[in-house]
Design a protein around this motif. Structure first.
Motif, PDB file in Angstrom:
ATOM      1  N   GLY A 106      -3.108  -0.439  -2.962  1.00 38.75           N
ATOM      2  CA  GLY A 106      -3.782  -1.114  -1.856  1.00 38.75           C
ATOM      3  C   GLY A 106      -4.477  -2.415  -2.252  1.00 38.75           C
ATOM      4  O   GLY A 106      -4.217  -2.984  -3.328  1.00 38.75           O
ATOM      5  N   SER A 107      -5.361  -2.889  -1.361  1.00 38.36           N
ATOM      6  CA  SER A 107      -5.996  -4.216  -1.439  1.00 38.36           C
ATOM      7  C   SER A 107      -6.525  -4.634  -2.804  1.00 38.36           C
ATOM      8  O   SER A 107      -6.189  -5.699  -3.311  1.00 38.36           O
ATOM      9  CB  SER A 107      -7.209  -4.263  -0.517  1.00 38.36           C
ATOM     10  OG  SER A 107      -6.840  -4.369   0.812  1.00 38.36           O
ATOM     11  N   GLN A 140      -7.322  -6.608   2.464  1.00 37.92           N
ATOM     12  CA  GLN A 140      -8.318  -6.647   3.531  1.00 37.92           C
ATOM     13  C   GLN A 140      -9.138  -7.936   3.435  1.00 37.92           C
ATOM     14  O   GLN A 140      -9.448  -8.404   2.340  1.00 37.92           O
ATOM     15  CB  GLN A 140      -9.268  -5.450   3.405  1.00 37.92           C
ATOM     16  CG  GLN A 140      -8.606  -4.131   3.716  1.00 37.92           C
ATOM     17  CD  GLN A 140      -9.542  -2.937   3.549  1.00 37.92           C
ATOM     18  OE1 GLN A 140      -9.076  -1.825   3.425  1.00 37.92           O
ATOM     19  NE2 GLN A 140     -10.857  -3.156   3.559  1.00 37.92           N
ATOM     20  N   GLY A 160       1.599   3.699   5.292  1.00 37.92           N
ATOM     21  CA  GLY A 160       0.613   2.767   5.823  1.00 37.92           C
ATOM     22  C   GLY A 160       1.292   1.651   6.598  1.00 37.92           C
ATOM     23  O   GLY A 160       2.488   1.749   6.931  1.00 37.92           O
ATOM     24  N   VAL A 161       0.523   0.590   6.889  1.00 42.01           N
ATOM     25  CA  VAL A 161       1.084  -0.562   7.604  1.00 42.01           C
ATOM     26  C   VAL A 161       1.365  -1.726   6.638  1.00 42.01           C
ATOM     27  O   VAL A 161       2.230  -2.553   6.901  1.00 42.01           O
ATOM     28  CB  VAL A 161       0.161  -0.992   8.774  1.00 42.01           C
ATOM     29  CG1 VAL A 161       0.758  -2.158   9.546  1.00 42.01           C
ATOM     30  CG2 VAL A 161      -0.055   0.181   9.729  1.00 42.01           C
ATOM     31  N   TYR A 162       0.674  -1.757   5.484  1.00 40.84           N
ATOM     32  CA  TYR A 162       0.934  -2.835   4.517  1.00 40.84           C
ATOM     33  C   TYR A 162       2.376  -2.794   4.019  1.00 40.84           C
ATOM     34  O   TYR A 162       2.996  -3.850   3.809  1.00 40.84           O
ATOM     35  CB  TYR A 162       0.013  -2.720   3.290  1.00 40.84           C
ATOM     36  CG  TYR A 162      -1.409  -3.159   3.483  1.00 40.84           C
ATOM     37  CD1 TYR A 162      -1.911  -3.465   4.744  1.00 40.84           C
ATOM     38  CD2 TYR A 162      -2.272  -3.284   2.397  1.00 40.84           C
ATOM     39  CE1 TYR A 162      -3.235  -3.860   4.910  1.00 40.84           C
ATOM     40  CE2 TYR A 162      -3.584  -3.692   2.552  1.00 40.84           C
ATOM     41  CZ  TYR A 162      -4.064  -3.975   3.806  1.00 40.84           C
ATOM     42  OH  TYR A 162      -5.364  -4.374   3.947  1.00 40.84           O
ATOM     43  N   GLU A 183      -7.566  -4.184  11.169  1.00 40.31           N
ATOM     44  CA  GLU A 183      -7.604  -2.871  10.512  1.00 40.31           C
ATOM     45  C   GLU A 183      -8.949  -2.183  10.760  1.00 40.31           C
ATOM     46  O   GLU A 183      -9.909  -2.386  10.002  1.00 40.31           O
ATOM     47  CB  GLU A 183      -7.447  -3.035   8.996  1.00 40.31           C
ATOM     48  CG  GLU A 183      -6.131  -3.577   8.540  1.00 40.31           C
ATOM     49  CD  GLU A 183      -6.006  -3.417   7.034  1.00 40.31           C
ATOM     50  OE1 GLU A 183      -6.532  -4.262   6.297  1.00 40.31           O
ATOM     51  OE2 GLU A 183      -5.421  -2.401   6.600  1.00 40.31           O
ATOM     52  N   SER A 235      -7.741   1.130  -3.555  1.00 45.97           N
ATOM     53  CA  SER A 235      -7.448   0.946  -2.132  1.00 45.97           C
ATOM     54  C   SER A 235      -8.597   0.200  -1.473  1.00 45.97           C
ATOM     55  O   SER A 235      -9.752   0.276  -1.918  1.00 45.97           O
ATOM     56  CB  SER A 235      -7.237   2.286  -1.434  1.00 45.97           C
ATOM     57  OG  SER A 235      -8.442   3.029  -1.378  1.00 45.97           O
ATOM     58  N   GLY A 236      -8.263  -0.506  -0.398  1.00 51.75           N
ATOM     59  CA  GLY A 236      -9.301  -1.205   0.348  1.00 51.75           C
ATOM     60  C   GLY A 236     -10.256  -0.227   0.983  1.00 51.75           C
ATOM     61  O   GLY A 236     -11.476  -0.441   1.026  1.00 51.75           O
ATOM     62  N   GLN A 237      -9.708   0.893   1.493  1.00 48.91           N
ATOM     63  CA  GLN A 237     -10.591   1.847   2.197  1.00 48.91           C
ATOM     64  C   GLN A 237     -11.607   2.478   1.261  1.00 48.91           C
ATOM     65  O   GLN A 237     -12.739   2.760   1.668  1.00 48.91           O
ATOM     66  CB  GLN A 237      -9.814   2.937   2.955  1.00 48.91           C
ATOM     67  CG  GLN A 237      -8.880   3.775   2.155  1.00 48.91           C
ATOM     68  CD  GLN A 237      -7.499   3.175   2.149  1.00 48.91           C
ATOM     69  OE1 GLN A 237      -7.283   2.081   2.645  1.00 48.91           O
ATOM     70  NE2 GLN A 237      -6.545   3.895   1.586  1.00 48.91           N
ATOM     71  N   GLY A 240       0.867  -1.182   0.000  1.00 54.27           N
ATOM     72  CA  GLY A 240       0.000   0.000   0.000  1.00 54.27           C
ATOM     73  C   GLY A 240       0.895   1.220   0.000  1.00 54.27           C
ATOM     74  O   GLY A 240       2.040   1.155  -0.460  1.00 54.27           O
ATOM     75  N   TYR A 277      -9.365   5.807   6.432  1.00 53.37           N
ATOM     76  CA  TYR A 277      -8.257   4.888   6.150  1.00 53.37           C
ATOM     77  C   TYR A 277      -8.589   3.591   6.870  1.00 53.37           C
ATOM     78  O   TYR A 277      -8.843   3.618   8.069  1.00 53.37           O
ATOM     79  CB  TYR A 277      -6.946   5.491   6.696  1.00 53.37           C
ATOM     80  CG  TYR A 277      -5.677   5.159   5.924  1.00 53.37           C
ATOM     81  CD1 TYR A 277      -5.632   4.105   5.023  1.00 53.37           C
ATOM     82  CD2 TYR A 277      -4.515   5.908   6.129  1.00 53.37           C
ATOM     83  CE1 TYR A 277      -4.466   3.832   4.319  1.00 53.37           C
ATOM     84  CE2 TYR A 277      -3.339   5.635   5.431  1.00 53.37           C
ATOM     85  CZ  TYR A 277      -3.322   4.587   4.524  1.00 53.37           C
ATOM     86  OH  TYR A 277      -2.167   4.317   3.835  1.00 53.37           O
ATOM     87  N   THR A 278      -8.644   2.498   6.149  1.00 54.71           N
ATOM     88  CA  THR A 278      -8.793   1.201   6.815  1.00 54.71           C
ATOM     89  C   THR A 278      -7.383   0.733   7.076  1.00 54.71           C
ATOM     90  O   THR A 278      -6.663   0.361   6.142  1.00 54.71           O
ATOM     91  CB  THR A 278      -9.539   0.193   5.905  1.00 54.71           C
ATOM     92  OG1 THR A 278     -10.659   0.848   5.346  1.00 54.71           O
ATOM     93  CG2 THR A 278      -9.998  -1.016   6.696  1.00 54.71           C
ATOM     94  N   ILE A 279      -6.973   0.786   8.334  1.00 53.56           N
ATOM     95  CA  ILE A 279      -5.535   0.641   8.594  1.00 53.56           C
ATOM     96  C   ILE A 279      -5.240   0.113   9.994  1.00 53.56           C
ATOM     97  O   ILE A 279      -6.020   0.341  10.921  1.00 53.56           O
ATOM     98  CB  ILE A 279      -4.844   2.008   8.353  1.00 53.56           C
ATOM     99  CG1 ILE A 279      -3.339   1.846   8.285  1.00 53.56           C
ATOM    100  CG2 ILE A 279      -5.266   3.048   9.403  1.00 53.56           C
ATOM    101  CD1 ILE A 279      -2.626   2.921   7.546  1.00 53.56           C
TER     102      ILE A 279
HETATM  103  N1  GLU Z   1      -6.256  -1.308   4.075  1.00 48.23           N
HETATM  104  C1  GLU Z   1      -5.651  -0.451   3.095  1.00 48.23           C
HETATM  105  C2  GLU Z   1      -5.953  -0.989   1.716  1.00 48.23           C
HETATM  106  O1  GLU Z   1      -6.426  -2.071   1.595  1.00 48.23           O
HETATM  107  C3  GLU Z   1      -4.158  -0.295   3.228  1.00 48.23           C
HETATM  108  C4  GLU Z   1      -3.675  -0.030   4.601  1.00 48.23           C
HETATM  109  C5  GLU Z   1      -2.179   0.035   4.718  1.00 48.23           C
HETATM  110  O2  GLU Z   1      -1.510   0.405   3.749  1.00 48.23           O
HETATM  111  O3  GLU Z   1      -1.684  -0.304   5.800  1.00 48.23           O
HETATM  112  O4  GLU Z   1      -5.739  -0.363   0.722  1.00 48.23           O
END
Ligand code: GLU
Length: 323
Positions: free
Chosen positions: A70-71, A89, A39-41, A120, A150-152, A35, A195-197
């Motif tokens: 992202g996702s 996600q 982010g954390v990904y 997340e 992106s997932g979000q 991602g 942000y889904t994170i």
């Molecule tokens: N959940 C986010 C996504 O699916 C990315 C979060 C992250 O980069 O940590 O795009």
């Protein structure tokens, strides 16, 4: 005498170059889609590659990380055969495998689960001067709905549906990507971002330490219904004090970050990657604060709707995590 030496030198050089050609041919490259860099990904992919590369001498696999949208991007790019692995996600893993929601016209029944990673929560951050105290109050505001892929962004569309809100209800709907959002909200160009994170995340730290922004709970009837009806959603709490200026708990819902691949990736490669992480879980946990509570039994089961890749299954059986 001199002549013999030259011949000897030539023979030795040829042997060396043959030797290195053979090991280059043995080497396999794998790429992990992640991602945005804050982010954390992205650090998740980095942590996985670090453990894989550490034992490269044993298996010859060279692992590299890519920053991506992202996702949804990662799943589609694995499907296209341009990435071997990706972080995604749990809701989008489910939909890709089942050919539902966003993946109705684009199912990916060959998606395979490797393991799940950190939780997340769906995270809503607003400028303090926006006056927003709940999701419904985003109406009439400038909202970053997330970059396509992106997932979000995909999950935001589901949440908007749950609250009966459309893009037209916002004064402005922007599509900044993860690494741009903190600057945009602190520069006053948007009132809110989602942000889904996993937490703590560098992007949220950046915003909360730069300007006055608040985490807002995303709950109520619409969200309760989403959690009740869908196996991949859970209620979630972002503990107070995780970020500067946000001392109270934030109540929301969330998904899990999962690590996915394709049935087309070989059993041997999936085995090496799964084993590198699960056999070294203590090391892995230390590589990001969002990994602090990871548990092996949960990682090989929770949030995984697609079948486990057979190579990963082999690794988990060997490690005694599965019968
Ligand atoms: N959940 C986010 C996504 O699916 C990315 C979060 C992250 O980069 O940590 O795009």
């Amino acid at each position: 005498m001199k002549y013999t030496k030259i011949i000897g030198g030539f023979v030795a050089a040829a042997a060396i170059s043959l030797g290195s050609a053979a090991s280059a041919a043995d080497q396999q490259f794998i790429s992990i889609g992640t991602g945005g860099v804050t982010g954390v990904y992205y650090p998740t992919g980095g942590a996985i590659c670090r453990l894989v590369n550490k034992s490269r001498k044993e298996h010859g696999i060279r692992c590299a990380v890519e920053s991506t949208g992202g996702s949804v991007y990662n799943i589609n790019t694995i499907k296209a055969g341009e990435l071997e692995f990706g972080v995604a996600q749990s809701d989008w893993q489910y939909h890709a495998y089942n050919g539902t929601s966003k993946f109705e016209d684009n199912p990916f029944p060959e998606i395979r689960a490797m393991f799940s990673v950190h939780p997340e929560p769906f995270t809503l951050l607003v400028r303090a001067d926006s006056g927003v105290t709940k999701f419904e109050e985003l109406v009439g505001k400038r909202v970053n709905v997330g970059n396509p892929g992106s997932g979000q962004r995909a999950t935001m569309e589901v949440v908007m549906g749950a609250f009966g809100v459309t893009m037209d209800d916002f004064a402005l709907a922007t599509e900044y990507k993860g690494s741009e959002m903190a600057k945009q909200i602190c520069d006053g160009n948007i009132d809110a971002m989602i942000y889904t994170i996993g937490h703590p995340a560098a992007a949220i730290k950046e915003a909360t330490t730069t300007c006055d922004v608040k985490l807002i709970s995303v709950n109520g009837e619409g969200i309760d219904k989403l959690v009740e009806e869908n196996p991949y959603y859970r209620t979630a709490v972002i503990p107070g004090g995780t970020y500067a200026g946000n001392p109270d708990d934030t109540r929301t819902f969330g998904v899990g970050a999962t690590f996915v691949t394709s049935a087309d990736v070989s059993d041997d490669v999936a085995y090496v990657v799964a084993k590198a992480v699960l056999a070294n879980l203590d090391d892995f946990r230390g590589l990001h604060p969002a990994f602090a509570n990871l548990d092996a039994a949960q990682m090989i089961k929770d949030g995984l709707s697609a079948p486990l890749h057979p190579g990963a299954e082999r690794a988990y059986k060997e490690l005694g995590l599965m019968d």
